[in-house]
Design a protein around this motif. Structure first.
Motif, PDB file in Angstrom:
ATOM      1  N   UNK A   1      11.528  -7.523   3.002  1.00 52.37           N
ATOM      2  CA  UNK A   1      10.566  -9.093   1.578  1.00 52.37           C
ATOM      3  C   UNK A   1       9.480  -8.337   2.221  1.00 52.37           C
ATOM      4  N   UNK A   2       9.149  -7.641   3.623  1.00 52.60           N
ATOM      5  CA  UNK A   2       7.703  -7.637   3.308  1.00 52.60           C
ATOM      6  C   UNK A   2       7.582  -5.970   3.437  1.00 52.60           C
ATOM      7  N   UNK A   3       8.308  -5.292   3.503  1.00 53.20           N
ATOM      8  CA  UNK A   3       8.039  -3.835   2.744  1.00 53.20           C
ATOM      9  C   UNK A   3       7.761  -4.057   1.058  1.00 53.20           C
ATOM     10  N   UNK A   4       8.633  -4.873   0.186  1.00 65.47           N
ATOM     11  CA  UNK A   4       8.099  -5.367  -1.096  1.00 65.47           C
ATOM     12  C   UNK A   4       7.280  -5.413  -1.586  1.00 65.47           C
ATOM     13  N   UNK A   5       5.842  -6.962  -0.486  1.00 70.62           N
ATOM     14  CA  UNK A   5       5.242  -7.496  -0.429  1.00 70.62           C
ATOM     15  C   UNK A   5       3.551  -6.304  -0.521  1.00 70.62           C
ATOM     16  N   UNK A   6       3.488  -5.553   0.260  1.00 75.90           N
ATOM     17  CA  UNK A   6       3.427  -4.638   0.445  1.00 75.90           C
ATOM     18  C   UNK A   6       3.518  -3.488  -0.521  1.00 75.90           C
ATOM     19  N   UNK A   7       4.460  -3.071  -1.237  1.00 78.31           N
ATOM     20  CA  UNK A   7       4.051  -1.551  -1.584  1.00 78.31           C
ATOM     21  C   UNK A   7       3.999  -2.508  -3.422  1.00 78.31           C
ATOM     22  N   UNK A   8       4.255  -3.465  -3.454  1.00 77.60           N
ATOM     23  CA  UNK A   8       3.701  -4.567  -5.120  1.00 77.60           C
ATOM     24  C   UNK A   8       1.949  -4.502  -4.747  1.00 77.60           C
ATOM     25  N   UNK A   9       1.477  -5.015  -3.217  1.00 73.75           N
ATOM     26  CA  UNK A   9       0.364  -5.393  -2.915  1.00 73.75           C
ATOM     27  C   UNK A   9      -0.716  -4.215  -3.448  1.00 73.75           C
ATOM     28  N   UNK A  10       0.161  -3.108  -3.186  1.00 76.28           N
ATOM     29  CA  UNK A  10      -0.621  -1.614  -3.396  1.00 76.28           C
ATOM     30  C   UNK A  10      -0.793  -1.166  -4.697  1.00 76.28           C
ATOM     31  N   UNK A  11      -0.030  -1.175  -5.683  1.00 75.63           N
ATOM     32  CA  UNK A  11       0.412  -1.009  -7.236  1.00 75.63           C
ATOM     33  C   UNK A  11      -0.610  -2.566  -7.911  1.00 75.63           C
ATOM     34  N   UNK A  12      -0.651  -3.568  -7.239  1.00 77.41           N
ATOM     35  CA  UNK A  12      -0.730  -4.757  -8.124  1.00 77.41           C
ATOM     36  C   UNK A  12      -2.122  -4.891  -7.890  1.00 77.41           C
TER      37      UNK A  12
ATOM     38  N   UNK B   1       4.355  -4.196 -16.795  1.00 80.13           N
ATOM     39  CA  UNK B   1       4.938  -2.308 -16.509  1.00 80.13           C
ATOM     40  C   UNK B   1       4.211  -1.933 -14.810  1.00 80.13           C
ATOM     41  N   UNK B   2       3.473  -3.149 -13.716  1.00 78.12           N
ATOM     42  CA  UNK B   2       3.408  -2.378 -12.633  1.00 78.12           C
ATOM     43  C   UNK B   2       4.797  -3.450 -11.708  1.00 78.12           C
ATOM     44  N   UNK B   3       5.666  -3.943 -12.598  1.00 81.07           N
ATOM     45  CA  UNK B   3       7.325  -4.151 -11.656  1.00 81.07           C
ATOM     46  C   UNK B   3       7.310  -2.692 -12.296  1.00 81.07           C
ATOM     47  N   UNK B   4       7.453  -2.185 -13.607  1.00 75.82           N
ATOM     48  CA  UNK B   4       8.099  -0.474 -13.767  1.00 75.82           C
ATOM     49  C   UNK B   4       7.770   0.613 -12.609  1.00 75.82           C
ATOM     50  N   UNK B   5       6.214   0.315 -12.350  1.00 73.65           N
ATOM     51  CA  UNK B   5       5.795   1.702 -11.529  1.00 73.65           C
ATOM     52  C   UNK B   5       6.250   0.564  -9.936  1.00 73.65           C
ATOM     53  N   UNK B   6       6.945  -0.282  -9.651  1.00 74.26           N
ATOM     54  CA  UNK B   6       7.215   0.140  -7.963  1.00 74.26           C
ATOM     55  C   UNK B   6       8.727   0.750  -8.438  1.00 74.26           C
ATOM     56  N   UNK B   7       9.620   0.575  -8.735  1.00 75.28           N
ATOM     57  CA  UNK B   7      10.804   1.628  -8.585  1.00 75.28           C
ATOM     58  C   UNK B   7      10.155   2.779 -10.210  1.00 75.28           C
ATOM     59  N   UNK B   8       9.487   3.394 -10.216  1.00 75.74           N
ATOM     60  CA  UNK B   8       9.458   4.951 -10.080  1.00 75.74           C
ATOM     61  C   UNK B   8      10.075   5.448 -10.011  1.00 75.74           C
TER      62      UNK B   8
ATOM     63  N   UNK C   1      14.956   3.275  -4.162  1.00 80.88           N
ATOM     64  CA  UNK C   1      15.906   2.832  -2.426  1.00 80.88           C
ATOM     65  C   UNK C   1      15.505   1.775  -2.300  1.00 80.88           C
ATOM     66  N   UNK C   2      14.300   0.835  -2.161  1.00 79.40           N
ATOM     67  CA  UNK C   2      14.073  -0.546  -1.632  1.00 79.40           C
ATOM     68  C   UNK C   2      14.114  -0.910  -2.325  1.00 79.40           C
ATOM     69  N   UNK C   3      13.980  -1.138  -3.695  1.00 82.51           N
ATOM     70  CA  UNK C   3      14.859  -1.961  -4.610  1.00 82.51           C
ATOM     71  C   UNK C   3      16.670  -2.012  -4.254  1.00 82.51           C
TER      72      UNK C   3
ATOM     73  N   UNK D   1       7.602   2.757 -20.586  1.00 82.36           N
ATOM     74  CA  UNK D   1       6.397   2.072 -20.891  1.00 82.36           C
ATOM     75  C   UNK D   1       7.326   1.047 -21.876  1.00 82.36           C
ATOM     76  N   UNK D   2       8.773   0.588 -21.705  1.00 80.58           N
ATOM     77  CA  UNK D   2       9.482  -0.516 -22.193  1.00 80.58           C
ATOM     78  C   UNK D   2      10.241  -2.129 -21.843  1.00 80.58           C
ATOM     79  N   UNK D   3      10.135  -2.518 -22.357  1.00 77.13           N
ATOM     80  CA  UNK D   3      10.606  -3.709 -21.567  1.00 77.13           C
ATOM     81  C   UNK D   3      11.764  -3.700 -21.242  1.00 77.13           C
ATOM     82  N   UNK D   4      12.478  -2.614 -21.467  1.00 81.42           N
ATOM     83  CA  UNK D   4      13.898  -1.811 -21.206  1.00 81.42           C
ATOM     84  C   UNK D   4      14.144  -1.874 -19.535  1.00 81.42           C
ATOM     85  N   UNK D   5      13.048  -1.417 -19.406  1.00 83.90           N
ATOM     86  CA  UNK D   5      12.839  -0.634 -18.092  1.00 83.90           C
ATOM     87  C   UNK D   5      11.615  -1.522 -17.329  1.00 83.90           C
TER      88      UNK D   5
END
Length: 866
Positions: free
Chosen positions: A60-71, A92-99, A105-107, A195-199
């Motif tokens: 969870x800390x890894x996820x927080x850190x990675x989303x923080x650098x994107x956000x 779409x930043x959420x989509x960036x997380x797992x692009x 892998x983290x997901x 850049x689509x809500x399905x993604x």
């Protein structure tokens, strides 16, 4: 200076997660030893649980850190720079997380953590399974976490870190040699197609399905490990249902994303990455059926072991295919190689060897039954169905793996030039279509024999009504198609008729089962509901793919361009702006380019937008309103949602009737990817009208304007411009010019010309500015008419105004449109199938709540090898 704190926290958390996974897997292994369990010593179990909780917290800390650098747009990190940009909305930043590979892998790791927590909680009630199952879980987490570890020792690399800095990743870039602390102002952005809500929802669903396949695999492995060969089926079966429905929904979400976003005109293209997910899903469905057969008749246990293990190994194989770079150019959406191919192969090989080794070692110990399966027994047809599913999966697997064969042969020094089929859709369809026929027939026959009396007389009675209804409705559909009431073509292809009959039979046979089960318990009919859903999906696929009708046929006899492929010249219509064209049963016309504006519903005509130096901002050239509500007044600054995307207004009018509707297919000319076109779809009850642009004028190329023609006019004068009548109404001094700062002494003059087009009247307002003793020209382009008007000079004394006029080719698009009959049946079938799976999960969970009764059942004696 670059702030690396968040990256250090993230990387440290990855290391903690990796070490905790090692501790947890070892402690669970020790807790699984028989003598420790027997003695009641829980110290290893407590250590294992604690380590897994630590692992989960670290993830969870890894996820927080990675989303923080994107956000926070921390572009000093390569992951943020390569996958996001300043103007992306949060979703779409959420989509960036797992692009990227590391984020995906983290997901996957995250879902394993949540499933592990659920299993630990359940293990407190059923302690005999917790240690061996979670031991497998933790061991898998060890491998997955290593994929994002990012440890480099000499030439050895373990994992790829999402927290690597730009300067460390791009060591050869000159900018970092000059300034090691350089931070880009913006990122490269998210892939436009994503850049689509399905993604936003498709990848998490799909990866939850990936993760869930580990649960039945872990129970099967635990059963082999502990010698408990039969009881693992009970807790594993609900999880197998959950994995199958989640993976199936994830696959269909991806199909709908392709349908809405890509321009190949469908929802499934037999791309290797699509196939890589489809294959384990088929095998998992087969595994579920053999597990159910064992629960009922104590037969098929060995088949259940094989198929459950195979489905998980195929998930790992799919991961290797899509992330190792081995597919190369064979797939449009596989990941590039990050140097993890060796690691991925090790991951695959480790669990394949472990699982197969345990299965072979225990093969003779696995109980079998000497019960012979009658042709009229449900179990017999369940096994036949599982075989059909596995054969269908093997056919796709064999062809999809051709790049792997080539790579392996090249590795051992043998040159191989084997290639994927030139027409992959035709290649796969000719096999999978018959597999669909087999599945449809078997879902009907199997269910009837499963719930009815297993003899010839009982079967004949059960099949009579569904068979008669099938023949009746199939005949009716064929006749209506011949009369033109259904679709645009007569259903006369023998293979398609066979699939239609088989699918209708599956629907009616399973409906009869549901009707007979209504007086018992609703959840008992989960299997029948799921089978109806699958049959509906087959019908939807049959009509939408087999009888798709291209309505945009080029009947002009003109070749648009010799550089275009034949299908564009043949299956597309050329639309000049505001010029109606007859297309099949429609009159269709193109009415200009539109954009999305923040805060304004729908789309806004580009003619109302004055561009600025910031591509994400524009100035309103006129009042912008929708209905009676005014959103912006002239001169207001507004924000563009996605300036790279253009929406082309295409109006349809049915020639036989007064129905009209407007579609806005989207396209952008990407400098790296060419034309990226996404369709717009008009949904009808019996079809979809699928529309996308195949070609547009390149906006990055300078227009080829004709020679400048000069006109000297006074207010009220009329002239002919490019075959259009134009009237000069006069000019005025204006105090503000969008995007220009006027100082004292500067003068801006704006002219007003009225041009009478075929369908509407246009107003052009070219501006001439005298600023700092120099003249500046701001022409007006009327794209509809292919005109550019420039106010060149003003003679106040004579009341004369000099205009320069250039003409060019009018704006156009090349459009493709096709009708997809009854495609809604496919999506409805997906929903029905999912409901059936949920009902089955509820039933299996209820059955799993009475484990004591199950323990009283003795295992059948082993009398022969299955």
């Amino acid at each position: 200076m670059i702030n690396t704190l968040i990256g250090d926290v993230g990387h440290a958390s990855v290391i903690v997660a990796f070490v905790a996974a090692i501790v947890s897997s070892y402690a669970y292994f020790m807790a699984s030893r028989a003598k420790i369990v027997a003695s009641g010593d829980n110290s290893w179990r407590k250590l294992a649980r604690g380590a897994f909780y630590v692992h989960g917290f670290a993830v969870l800390m890894v996820i927080f850190a990675l989303f923080n650098i994107i956000y926070e747009h921390r572009y000093e990190y390569y992951y943020a720079w390569s996958h996001s940009s300043n103007h992306l909305p949060v979703y779409y930043m959420i989509s960036c997380f797992w692009e990227g590979q590391e984020g995906s892998f983290l997901l996957w790791i995250f879902w394993h953590v949540l499933l592990g927590f659920v299993l630990i909680r359940g293990g407190k009630k059923n302690k005999e399974w917790e240690a061996p199952v979670m031991g497998i879980f933790s061991f898998v987490q060890l491998f997955l976490t290593s994929m994002i570890l990012g440890v480099v020792i000499g030439d050895f690399k373990l994992g790829s870190s999402p927290f690597i800095l730009m300067r460390d990743f791009m060591t050869d870039a000159p900018v970092f040699a000059m300034d090691p602390n350089f931070v880009p102002q913006d990122g490269t952005g998210l892939n436009p197609l994503l850049q689509n809500y399905w993604m936003v929802i498709h990848p998490p669903t799909l990866f939850l399905g990936f993760a869930a396949t580990l649960v039945p695999f872990a129970f099967a492995m635990a059963g082999l490990w502990k010698g408990n060969f039969t009881e693992w089926i009970r807790p594993a079966l609900p999880w197998a249902h959950f994995a199958a429905v989640t993976l199936g929904i994830g696959i269909m979400m991806g199909a709908y994303w392709a349908y809405e976003t890509l321009n190949f005109g469908g929802y499934w293209n037999w791309d290797p990455v699509e196939n890589a997910v489809y294959i384990p899903w088929l095998v998992l469905i087969g595994a579920i059926h053999t597990m159910i057969a064992y629960r009922r008749g104590k037969s098929g246990l060995k088949a259940s072991f094989i198929l459950v293990i195979t489905s998980f190994i195929l998930i790992l194989y799919a991961t290797f295919l899509t992330r190792s770079g081995i597919l190369g150019n064979a797939s449009v959406h596989s990941f590039t190689d990050l140097g993890l191919s060796g690691q991925l192969f090790t991951y695959l090989a480790a669990f394949a060897v472990l699982a197969i080794g345990l299965l072979v070692y225990n093969w003779k110990k696995i109980p079998t039954t000497e019960k012979e399966l009658s042709t009229y027994s449900g179990e017999f047809w369940v096994f036949i169905g599982a075989i059909v599913l596995c054969l269908a999966a093997f056919q796709v697997l064999f062809t999809t793996s051709i790049p792997v064969y080539n790579s392996f042969l090249g590795f051992i020094g043998i040159e191989s030039n084997a290639a994927l089929p030139a027409d992959q859709i035709a290649h796969y369809t000719k096999f999978q279509l018959w597999a669909g026929v087999g599945v449809a027939i078997l879902t009907g026959i199997g269910q009837l024999l499963w719930w009815r009396k297993g003899d010839k007389g009982g079967f004949t009675e059960a099949i009579m009504m569904p068979g008669m209804l099938t023949l009746l409705f199939a005949s009716l559909i064929i006749v209506l198609s011949k009369l033109g009431v259904i679709g645009n073509e007569t259903i006369d292809n023998p293979i398609y008729i066979t699939l239609l009959v088989a699918s209708l039979f599956a629907v009616f046979a399973n409906m009869s089962i549901i009707l007979n089960l209504l007086h018992k318990k609703v959840t008992l009919s989960g299997g029948a509901v799921a089978h109806i859903g699958i049959a509906l999906m087959l019908i939807g696929i049959l009509f939408s793919s087999g009888y798709s009708n291209i309505v945009s046929q080029n009947t002009s006899g003109m070749v648009y361009s010799r550089e275009f492929p034949d299908d564009i010249n043949r299956d597309n219509v050329l639309l000049w702006r505001n010029t109606p064209v007859e297309m099949d049963k429609y009159t269709v016309s193109y009415h200009g380019q539109f954009q999305e504006i923040e805060g304004v519903p729908g789309y806004v005509n580009r003619e109302l937008l004055f561009p600025t130096a910031d591509e994400y901002k524009a100035i309103a050239r006129g009042r912008i309103q929708v209905g009676d509500k005014v959103y912006f007044e002239t001169g207001d600054t507004l924000n563009l949602q996605s300036p790279e995307n253009t929406y082309y207004e295409v109006q349809y009018k049915e020639r036989e009737g007064d129905k009209t509707f407007t579609l806005y297919p989207r396209a952008q000319v990407n400098p790296n990817m060419g034309l990226l076109a996404s369709p717009d779809i008009k949904h009808f009850a019996d079809k979809d009208l699928y529309t996308h642009v195949s070609s547009v004028p390149d906006p990055n190329e300078e227009k080829d304007w004709g020679d400048l023609k000069e006109y000297e006019l006074a207010a009220g004068d009329t002239i002919i411009l490019n075959d259009y009548v134009a009237q000069f109404n006069g000019a005025e001094v204006i105090k503000t010019v969008p995007g220009i700062t006027l100082k004292e002494g500067d003068v801006a003059v704006q002219a007003d010309l009225k041009i009478f087009g075929e369908k509407k009247t246009y107003h052009a307002h070219p501006v001439l500015i005298y600023k700092d003793g120099m003249a500046g020209y701001y022409p007006e382009v009327v794209a509809d008419l292919g005109l550019r008007l420039t106010l060149m000079n003003v003679d106040p004394a004579a009341g004369k105004f000099k205009f320069g006029v250039n003409a060019t080719q009018k704006d156009y698009i090349i459009l493709k449109a096709m009708e997809k009959p009854f495609v809604n049946i496919l999506w409805i079938g997906t929903i029905v199938m999912s409901i059936g799976f949920v009902m089955a999960i509820m039933r299996r969970n209820q059955e799993g709540g009475t484990p004591k009764a199950a323990r009283k059942q003795k295992e059948p004696k082993k009398v022969q090898a299955a």
